[in-house]
Design a protein around this motif. Structure first.
Motif, short mmCIF file in Angstrom:
data_model
loop_
_atom_site.label_atom_id
_atom_site.label_comp_id
_atom_site.label_asym_id
_atom_site.label_seq_id
_atom_site.Cartn_x
_atom_site.Cartn_y
_atom_site.Cartn_z
N ARG A 94 0.60 -1.26 0.00
CA ARG A 94 0.11 -0.11 0.03
C ARG A 94 0.71 1.15 -0.06
O ARG A 94 0.53 2.23 -0.84
N THR A 95 2.02 1.17 0.75
CA THR A 95 2.83 2.37 0.79
C THR A 95 3.48 2.57 -0.65
O THR A 95 3.50 3.88 -0.94
N VAL A 96 3.85 1.69 -0.98
CA VAL A 96 4.57 1.86 -2.45
C VAL A 96 3.73 2.22 -3.32
O VAL A 96 4.08 2.82 -4.20
N GLU A 97 2.56 1.86 -3.33
CA GLU A 97 1.60 2.27 -4.55
C GLU A 97 1.39 3.62 -4.33
O GLU A 97 0.95 4.16 -5.62
N ARG A 98 1.39 4.16 -3.15
CA ARG A 98 1.15 5.74 -3.16
C ARG A 98 2.17 6.53 -3.97
O ARG A 98 2.00 7.64 -4.45
N PHE A 99 3.21 5.84 -4.21
CA PHE A 99 4.14 6.50 -5.12
C PHE A 99 4.49 6.37 -6.42
O PHE A 99 5.11 6.79 -7.15
N ILE A 135 13.68 8.48 -3.55
CA ILE A 135 14.15 8.13 -2.33
C ILE A 135 14.02 9.49 -1.47
O ILE A 135 13.76 9.40 -0.22
N THR A 136 14.93 10.50 -2.10
CA THR A 136 14.68 11.67 -1.14
C THR A 136 13.24 12.24 -0.97
O THR A 136 13.04 12.78 0.06
N GLY A 137 12.38 12.12 -1.94
CA GLY A 137 11.14 12.25 -1.75
C GLY A 137 10.41 11.45 -0.99
O GLY A 137 9.86 11.95 0.13
N VAL A 138 10.50 10.13 -0.87
CA VAL A 138 10.04 9.13 0.21
C VAL A 138 10.51 9.27 1.63
O VAL A 138 9.86 9.51 2.71
N MET A 139 11.66 9.98 1.67
CA MET A 139 12.27 10.00 2.99
C MET A 139 11.80 11.52 3.71
O MET A 139 11.67 11.80 4.88
#
Length: 212
Positions: A94-99, A135-139
């Motif tokens: 679910r988390t990955v799908e958000r991106f 990666i920097t966006g997720v972080m």
């Protein structure tokens, strides 16, 4: 008792051969002499359990090596499992799908930049900037800080690649200290004002005493 087949005994014998004096001196020669199509379970089991494969400690007390020693990939045993456990659930489906949409848009934007040229450097123009941006966006690294963070990471990479160059190592040590300072400040900021990002999640679950 679990029964093993499909070449298990042969694989165990191969692993044993690699740990002999001859195997340590010339592992490629030992492997070449073995009549095995591949090495599977026995090899993996031995590597995961044998203390000989535990990572050595850092090269020294310089900031670059202290930082390397704290990377998840550099940790073994309980500390590795404890730190890894903090990430369980953060990267579920679910988390990955958000991106997904954000990644798609960033990929299209990068391709649009070079589209008019009719040619591109795959690494410089796409393979490096896309994962860095994601990666920097997720972080949760602020957009304004990302060029500086990217430059610091490249400096650290060059230091690892040129470990015999004192000047490269000095720049790498400075970059390691600056990178850690920036992320420490960001963790403190997210602890005060959480956002919907990975750094906020880590700040909310910080270990007692900051041991990790």
């Amino acid at each position: 008792m679990t029964e093993h087949g499909d070449g298990y005994d042969e694989e165990r014998a191969a692993v044993g051969a690699l740990f002999t004096e001859e195997g340590r001196r010339d592992p490629h020669g030992v492997l070449a002499a073995l009549d095995l199509p591949t090495a599977r379970f026995a090899v993996v089991e031995r590597v995961l359990r044998d203390p000989a494969f535990v990572r050595e400690g850092p090269h020294g007390e310089a900031p670059l090596w202290r930082m390397l020693a704290r990377w998840l990939i550099s940790l073994d045993g309980d500390r590795h499992r404890r730190l890894r456990q903090r990430f369980v659930g953060l990267f579920g489906p679910r988390t990955v799908e958000r991106f997904r949409e954000e990644i798609t848009q960033r990929a299209k934007a990068l391709l649009d930049v070079v589209g008019g040229d009719g040619h591109m450097d795959v690494v410089t123009d796409f393979a490096r900037p896309l994962p860095f941006a994601v990666i920097t966006g997720v972080m949760g690294v602020p957009e304004s800080d990302r060029p500086v963070v990217e430059d610091l990471l490249l400096t650290i990479h060059r230091a690892f690649a040129h470990q015999n160059d004192p000047e490269a190592l000095a720049r790498g040590n400075d970059a390691a200290e600056e990178l850690q300072r920036r992320f420490s400040d960001l963790l403190d900021a997210r602890a005060r004002e959480p956002a919907d990002d990975l750094i906020s999640a880590l700040a909310a679950d910080a270990p007692a005493g900051g041991e990790d």
